[in-house]
Design a protein around this motif. Sequence first.
Motif, PDB file in Angstrom:
ATOM      1  N   ASN A 127       0.830  -1.213   0.000  1.00  0.00           N
ATOM      2  CA  ASN A 127       0.000   0.000   0.000  1.00  0.00           C
ATOM      3  C   ASN A 127       0.859   1.255   0.000  1.00  0.00           C
ATOM      4  OD1 ASN A 127      -3.185  -0.204   0.423  1.00  0.00           O
ATOM      5  ND2 ASN A 127      -2.248  -2.029   1.301  1.00  0.00           N
ATOM      6  N   TYR A 134      -0.620   3.924   3.936  1.00  0.00           N
ATOM      7  CA  TYR A 134      -1.083   2.646   4.471  1.00  0.00           C
ATOM      8  C   TYR A 134      -1.896   2.909   5.740  1.00  0.00           C
ATOM      9  CZ  TYR A 134       2.630   2.489   8.123  1.00  0.00           C
ATOM     10  OH  TYR A 134       3.444   2.742   9.200  1.00  0.00           O
ATOM     11  N   ASP A 153      -6.578  -1.802   3.094  1.00  0.00           N
ATOM     12  CA  ASP A 153      -6.125  -1.232   1.827  1.00  0.00           C
ATOM     13  C   ASP A 153      -6.590   0.212   1.658  1.00  0.00           C
ATOM     14  OD1 ASP A 153      -4.853  -3.572   1.106  1.00  0.00           O
ATOM     15  OD2 ASP A 153      -6.603  -4.366   0.041  1.00  0.00           O
TER      16      ASP A 153
END
Length: 423
Positions: A127, A134, A153
Amino acid sequence: MKREIRELEGGLFILPGAQALVELTKSDKAEDVNYGAAPLTSGGLKIAPWGKNNLQPQEMLALIYSNHLKPQLITTARDFLLGSRIGCFTRKVVEGKIVVEPVIDPEMEAWYESIDGDSTMQSLAYNLEGFANYFSVFSLASKNYVEGIQSFDATVARALVTTKARPDRYALHHDWRNFRTDEAKILPAYDPLNPSKFGECLLHGRDWTPGQKYYDVPPYWGSKMWTQVSNKVPRFHNSGLDNGYNLKYHIKIPQGYFDQFGETPEKRKEAELALMGAMNEMLSGVENADKAFVSKFAVDATGKPLPGWEIVPIENKMSDKAYDSVNTQANIAHTSAHGIDPSLAGIDTGGKFGGSGSEKRISYQLHIALRTPQKRKILLKTLQAAHKISGFNPAHFFGFEDIDITTIADNPTGKQKVVNSSM
């Protein structure tokens, strides 16, 4: 003169008479550029949209996986970021220099395994590389123990609008295209000044791009247009192989050829359409490559050929080298935007591929030394927070172990484990 004015996209106008290009810009009224759209208000919540339609991460993902290079570049960057493993380390001062050394800490290692730390860090790292953000959610069993860390995500998490310097609440939702307030989970932001304040909280890992209060922007997003160009090249060739590259043939048919198929215009038109379909099937598609065309022609009393069928190939220079050149330029733009030596990602940009082994080794070492330290600091914030909450040995910390590529002369295996000294 007014009729000569040409309007283009994006508020641009061409004034031929004045030989000028005019751009209509928006007013100078302040606009929040943090997320590029009005807040998404629903059920008392004010969501900070990520992109103008709140679906920018989804659009990024679609663009990435429509491309033949982007996934490999992001995965390679993630792998370099994670190194060979997460380990436990300590710092010592030796002759006036700080030296990082590995240690064995059963308590920290057991905890890391209990939360499936490797899977969590892989998700967080992907991510961070793919979206420059993230989102890790901490679950505390008590005030001094983190029993779980879950990575959410970028397609799932959004910040709530706030007047504070940084977001203090976040919303998790499985489908932002069809957002429903009652399906959203609201979590407070992790408080570094009071780590055990909440039984469940969210730590937002990111760099800080100027002007972006809620979400960071990945550097590669500047290559968005090149990625779109790159994505069109294989579609062009795929269609070209099936249907022939653009306009390929000029087929000449004598004017009176279709008179033999009927006396009425309708019957002659029907025969013409049938012939066009048959010619299309015969001359297009990879299975019809290099087919021959045979036709008959008559001669007059002097032996001069009468008009007959003729197929003249049309040269199309845009079907090969020109498109290949565009593709090569796009490939170079990809790797430059991601800051990765293309040979390290296994990508051929059309020049000398890879270089010597020593050149690759130096390129790898430079990437680890220059490209990973800051991102690793961002990534380690999650483990540092858990370390602080759980009260692990303060002299020990989590860090990354790398593989140093060596020469056979230095090490028979060609590699050796090293500690990342930037921790």
